[in-house]
Design a protein around this motif. Structure first.
Motif, PDB file in Angstrom:
ATOM      1  N   GLU A 122      -2.763   5.173  -1.437  1.00  0.00           N
ATOM      2  CA  GLU A 122      -3.498   4.001  -2.108  1.00  0.00           C
ATOM      3  C   GLU A 122      -4.994   4.526  -2.007  1.00  0.00           C
ATOM      4  O   GLU A 122      -5.558   4.518  -0.896  1.00  0.00           O
ATOM      5  CB  GLU A 122      -2.991   2.669  -1.736  1.00  0.00           C
ATOM      6  CG  GLU A 122      -3.973   1.703  -2.155  1.00  0.00           C
ATOM      7  CD  GLU A 122      -4.207   1.497  -3.697  1.00  0.00           C
ATOM      8  OE1 GLU A 122      -5.219   1.526  -4.338  1.00  0.00           O
ATOM      9  OE2 GLU A 122      -3.067   1.295  -4.212  1.00  0.00           O
ATOM     10  N   ARG A 148      -4.356   5.745   4.050  1.00  0.00           N
ATOM     11  CA  ARG A 148      -4.882   5.223   3.270  1.00  0.00           C
ATOM     12  C   ARG A 148      -6.205   5.211   2.709  1.00  0.00           C
ATOM     13  O   ARG A 148      -7.174   5.540   3.609  1.00  0.00           O
ATOM     14  CB  ARG A 148      -4.717   3.503   3.397  1.00  0.00           C
ATOM     15  CG  ARG A 148      -5.713   3.048   4.769  1.00  0.00           C
ATOM     16  CD  ARG A 148      -5.461   1.615   5.172  1.00  0.00           C
ATOM     17  NE  ARG A 148      -4.232   1.093   5.091  1.00  0.00           N
ATOM     18  CZ  ARG A 148      -3.616  -0.073   4.657  1.00  0.00           C
ATOM     19  NH1 ARG A 148      -4.716  -1.132   4.023  1.00  0.00           N
ATOM     20  NH2 ARG A 148      -2.564  -0.445   4.725  1.00  0.00           N
ATOM     21  N   VAL A 151       0.914  -1.190   0.010  1.00  0.00           N
ATOM     22  CA  VAL A 151      -0.082  -0.037   0.113  1.00  0.00           C
ATOM     23  C   VAL A 151       0.871   1.072  -0.145  1.00  0.00           C
ATOM     24  O   VAL A 151       1.779   1.437   0.902  1.00  0.00           O
ATOM     25  CB  VAL A 151      -0.794  -0.068   1.278  1.00  0.00           C
ATOM     26  CG1 VAL A 151      -1.758   1.248   1.363  1.00  0.00           C
ATOM     27  CG2 VAL A 151      -1.862  -1.169   1.317  1.00  0.00           C
ATOM     28  N   ARG A 152       0.654   2.146  -1.291  1.00  0.00           N
ATOM     29  CA  ARG A 152       1.421   3.206  -0.823  1.00  0.00           C
ATOM     30  C   ARG A 152       1.061   4.159  -0.134  1.00  0.00           C
ATOM     31  O   ARG A 152      -0.224   4.484   0.031  1.00  0.00           O
ATOM     32  CB  ARG A 152       1.121   3.901  -2.620  1.00  0.00           C
ATOM     33  CG  ARG A 152       1.738   5.400  -2.731  1.00  0.00           C
ATOM     34  CD  ARG A 152       1.128   5.993  -3.928  1.00  0.00           C
ATOM     35  NE  ARG A 152       1.457   7.567  -4.242  1.00  0.00           N
ATOM     36  CZ  ARG A 152       2.595   8.022  -4.331  1.00  0.00           C
ATOM     37  NH1 ARG A 152       3.574   7.251  -5.006  1.00  0.00           N
ATOM     38  NH2 ARG A 152       2.704   9.332  -4.667  1.00  0.00           N
TER      39      ARG A 152
END
Length: 307
Positions: free
Chosen positions: A82, A76, A20-21
């Motif tokens: 993401e 997130r 997850v970015r």
């Protein structure tokens, strides 16, 4: 770390946790100056649901000018991070925060003077902040939130803006999802979006979270993801986690915000050292309405932390 060509005040720092970015606005520390009497800290700022890291720009400037090391996270599902994470649990949000605190590229854990960092969160971000504080207070044994032994991150304290451990009303995720889906997107301009959100600093703050594409201005989140992120808060409370926190806490509420007096009273009973403040004339987005007042409250809290 990459510089923003349209914004020289901060740089973007990206890390990846479990695929997850996570994107951060790294405000650094102004000239290495310590205007806080030798008590400079690292601070991680956490926005609310459907928000974005840019909501903290005004506060970040003030804290950086004090000599503090400041980073704001797009959580997130939001902003430049993401937007379609498979995991929207509270544990995932907490684990993200701990990863940011531990990230060697940011160096928050080894900030000014080697002092532990402080979390500042509004609404859903404040909820994530105190759950993180509870998890880190449980370091060395299984965390109540993540269910796993934690890494070496520690905290000096947490500031919660319009956030508490009381459970949400059943049906709230569907209500919020419906409100987000009702936005008349795309907005024709950022000014039109700001007006839709009520104008003034609150309208500007919400409009600042949009992106320009396909001939209009669009949200940088998925309403379905936002609703899923609230699922755990509907029908349960987090008082056990609140009671487990072992660091100093500051609760800041708006006079016209969503926090009820009974909830704050319960928070104070379980955390007798809780500091509290109410900002007159403000609502749930007091960090946008009066960043100057919030700065003064945070600065005082930081000065009172053990060195």
């Amino acid at each position: 770390m990459t510089s923003r060509p349209d914004q020289i005040e901060w740089t973007e720092h990206v890390l990846v946790r479990d695929g997850v970015r996570l994107s951060c606005r790294d405000w650094g520390r102004e000239g290495g100056r310590d205007g806080s009497g030798g008590s400079a800290r690292s601070l991680l700022l956490l926005h609310g649901l459907a928000g974005h890291a840019g909501e903290w720009d005004a506060l970040a400037r003030l804290l950086r000018a004090d000599g503090h090391r400041v980073v704001a996270l797009d959580q997130r599902g939001h902003g430049a991070s993401e937007r379609q994470p498979a995991d929207t649990s509270r544990a995932a949000y907490v684990a993200d925060i701990i990863a940011v605190l531990d990230d060697p590229g940011l160096g928050l854990a080894g900030g000014p003077g080697g002092r532990p960092p402080v979390l500042v969160g509004q609404s859903y971000g404040g909820h994530a902040a105190f759950l993180t504080a509870a998890s880190l207070s449980a370091a060395g044994h299984s965390s109540r939130v993540t269910g796993a032994v934690l890494a070496g991150a520690v905290l000096a304290g947490a500031v919660l803006v319009e956030a508490g451990p009381g459970g949400a009303e059943p049906g709230l995720p569907e209500e919020i999802r419906g409100w987000l889906q009702a936005w008349p997107v795309p907005f024709p301009s950022r000014e039109a979006a700001a007006a839709y959100f009520g104008g003034g600093p609150v309208g500007d703050g919400w409009a600042g979270g949009l992106e320009r594409r396909d001939g209009g201005w669009w949200p940088r989140f998925d309403p379905e993801v936002m609703g899923a992120s609230l699922a755990e808060n509907s029908g349960r409370d987090w008082w056990e986690e609140w009671a487990a926190i072992g660091v100093p806490l500051l609760s800041v509420v708006g006079e016209k915000g969503i926090m009820e007096g009974d909830e704050y009273d319960g928070m104070a009973r379980l955390q007798p050292g809780l500091r509290g403040a109410c900002v007159p004339g403000t609502g749930h987005d007091l960090h946008l309405e009066r960043p100057d007042v919030l700065h003064d409250l945070v600065a005082r809290f930081l000065d009172e932390l053990p060195r």
